[in-house]
Design an enzyme around this catalytic site. Structure first.
Site, mmCIF file in Angstrom:
data_model
loop_
_atom_site.group_PDB
_atom_site.id
_atom_site.type_symbol
_atom_site.label_atom_id
_atom_site.label_comp_id
_atom_site.label_asym_id
_atom_site.label_seq_id
_atom_site.Cartn_x
_atom_site.Cartn_y
_atom_site.Cartn_z
ATOM 1 N NE ARG A 1 -2.950 1.669 -11.385
ATOM 2 C CZ ARG A 1 -2.918 2.940 -11.047
ATOM 3 N NH1 ARG A 1 -2.521 3.866 -11.939
ATOM 4 N NH2 ARG A 1 -3.270 3.334 -9.833
ATOM 5 C CD GLU B 1 2.423 -8.695 0.784
ATOM 6 O OE1 GLU B 1 1.365 -8.408 0.200
ATOM 7 O OE2 GLU B 1 2.481 -9.515 1.716
ATOM 8 N N GLY C 1 0.773 -1.235 0.000
ATOM 9 C CA GLY C 1 0.000 0.000 0.000
ATOM 10 C C GLY C 1 0.799 1.276 0.000
ATOM 11 C CE1 TYR D 1 -8.796 -0.903 -9.279
ATOM 12 C CE2 TYR D 1 -6.717 -0.592 -10.423
ATOM 13 C CZ TYR D 1 -7.571 -1.394 -9.706
ATOM 14 O OH TYR D 1 -7.214 -2.680 -9.413
ATOM 15 N NE ARG E 1 -0.079 1.710 -5.903
ATOM 16 C CZ ARG E 1 -1.016 1.390 -6.775
ATOM 17 N NH1 ARG E 1 -0.931 1.846 -8.013
ATOM 18 N NH2 ARG E 1 -2.024 0.625 -6.426
ATOM 19 C CB CYS F 1 -15.129 -2.855 -30.538
ATOM 20 S SG CYS F 1 -16.827 -2.625 -31.089
#
Length: 415
Positions: free
Chosen positions: A303, A264, A223, A307, A267, A338
């Site tokens: 993404r 952990e 995170g 999001y 990103r 499409c």
């Protein structure tokens, strides 16, 4: 953080991009290994850094991580196999399997290779214990709250499927099958800020005391955010460490045992290392709206569609003409699919927005920044479009780390 191509000190600069454009067919991904190395160094205070490979699971990226003594998290059988091929050792803590359920094939593989399990459900412990007594396990705890840059990345609270709500219920199962509880894990979502971080750290302390079982590790989960826009600030990793280190010390004192602190990141390690290079293939006006259509779609970079994520976009012209940055027009960037949702300039919920871009020509290139995480790893074959090439810049050279997929390879699966 996005960096201007003509000012960056990284290898993701105008000169290298122009070389790559001449050599490779667009669209394609490019990663700079030096950026990954620098991000790894920012986390050196943690006892263990474990890469969440779902962010970027290319085997060559995993090997780069292993060379830097980074361990790996796997969330599927495929990711376990990737880690093994990359050289991570089974029957050790180099690979941990994190999930909320087992399918039969994955359960069998986890047992065969004695891979520690970070269990997100009581049922996982029951199924594992019956077949592999004594197996090393972690408990992934849902603290009852979550946080994320998107509702879809919130992994805590009662609306999240992730984690064990009442970890005390896991202890009888662990003891019944003589499973070895080695760690507690807590992850509430992506893009965590300091306020939520302190709350998570306190929740970890409370759960560890509540369970009151000797453990070897606690995991801060992932995170860690990165700045996708110019006005965002990078996270202070030292402050991040201090908050979790305080939690670790309190738990260690309470349990009267040394505990290692693990983190952990996914990103955080790879997002800023990657760009997506795409080419302008059509330009058109729809009423008062200006559209630029490129050869990359949400099958490549999901993404923005999934999001509403923002990625800075730079322009490289095909003819080396000068671009006047002050002479811009509001532009909607779309892809070739499409699908009406194949738009890169949208917010969460599908609201279409625009970017101020210079006047473009067919054949110009758009460069999407900070796509090293959840870019290639979230790609699909939607519209029967092959997966695109991945290139790694390393040791002052570049090499293909995944070739472009061929359409025949897709069709052969159905013969």
């Amino acid at each position: 953080m996005p960096e201007l191509l003509n000012k960056t000190k990284t290898n993701l600069n105008f000169e290298n991009i122009k070389i790559l454009i001449k050599k490779f067919q667009s669209p394609f991904w490019v990663y700079d290994s030096n950026i990954i190395h620098k991000k790894i160094n920012l986390l050196k205070e943690f006892d263990i850094v474990r890469f969440a490979q779902k962010a970027c699971s290319n085997i060559h990226i995993l090997r780069l991580m292993k060379q830097k003594n980074i361990k790996v998290d796997a969330v599927s059988l495929g990711e376990i196999e990737r880690a093994l091929v990359a050289g991570f050792k089974p029957n050790s803590n180099e690979i941990i399997f994190t999930a909320d359920l087992f399918d039969e094939e994955t359960l069998s593989k986890v047992i065969d290779f004695k891979i520690p399990v970070n269990a997100g459900s009581i049922d996982m412990l029951e199924q594992l214990g019956k077949l592999s007594p004594g197996h090393h396990v972690w408990l992934r705890i849902n603290p009852g709250f979550g946080h994320g840059h998107s509702k879809k990345t919130n992994t805590g609270g009662e609306n999240s499927k992730h984690g064990i709500w009442n970890p005390r219920l896991a202890i009888p199962i662990i003891k019944k099958y003589k499973l070895k509880l080695i760690g507690l894990h807590m992850h509430i979502g992506s893009g965590v800020n300091y306020k939520h971080l302190k709350k998570v750290g306190q929740a970890m302390i409370e759960k560890a005391m509540e369970i009151n079982e000797k453990i070897l590790f606690i995991s801060a989960g992932g995170g860690l955010p990165i700045p996708y826009t110019f006005n965002e600030k990078p996270i202070d990793t030292k402050k991040y460490f201090i908050i979790w280190d305080e939690a670790r010390k309190k738990i260690s004192r309470f349990l009267n045992t040394p505990i290692q602190l693990e983190i952990e990141p996914g990103r955080f390690l790879v997002a800023e290392s990657g760009i997506l290079i795409s080419q302008v293939r059509a330009i058109k006006k729809m009423g008062d709206k200006n559209f630029v259509l490129i050869d990359a779609g949400f099958n490549d970079l999901m993404r923005p569609t999934m999001y509403g994520s923002y990625h800075h976009v730079s322009v490289v012209t095909k003819d080396d003409r000068n671009i006047h940055e002050t002479e811009t027009i509001d532009t909607i960037i779309g892809g070739p699919l499409c699908e009406s949702g194949d738009i890169f300039t949208q917010k969460e919920g599908g609201n279409i927005t625009t970017r101020k871009l210079p006047i473009l020509k067919i054949g110009d290139y758009l460069i999407f920044h900070d796509v090293g995480a959840y870019g290639a790893s979230m790609s699909s074959n939607y519209n029967t479009r092959p997966l695109i090439q991945e290139i790694l810049l390393e040791n002052n050279t570049f090499r293909t780390i995944r070739r472009r997929q061929k359409i025949n390879e897709l069709l052969n699966l159905e013969k």
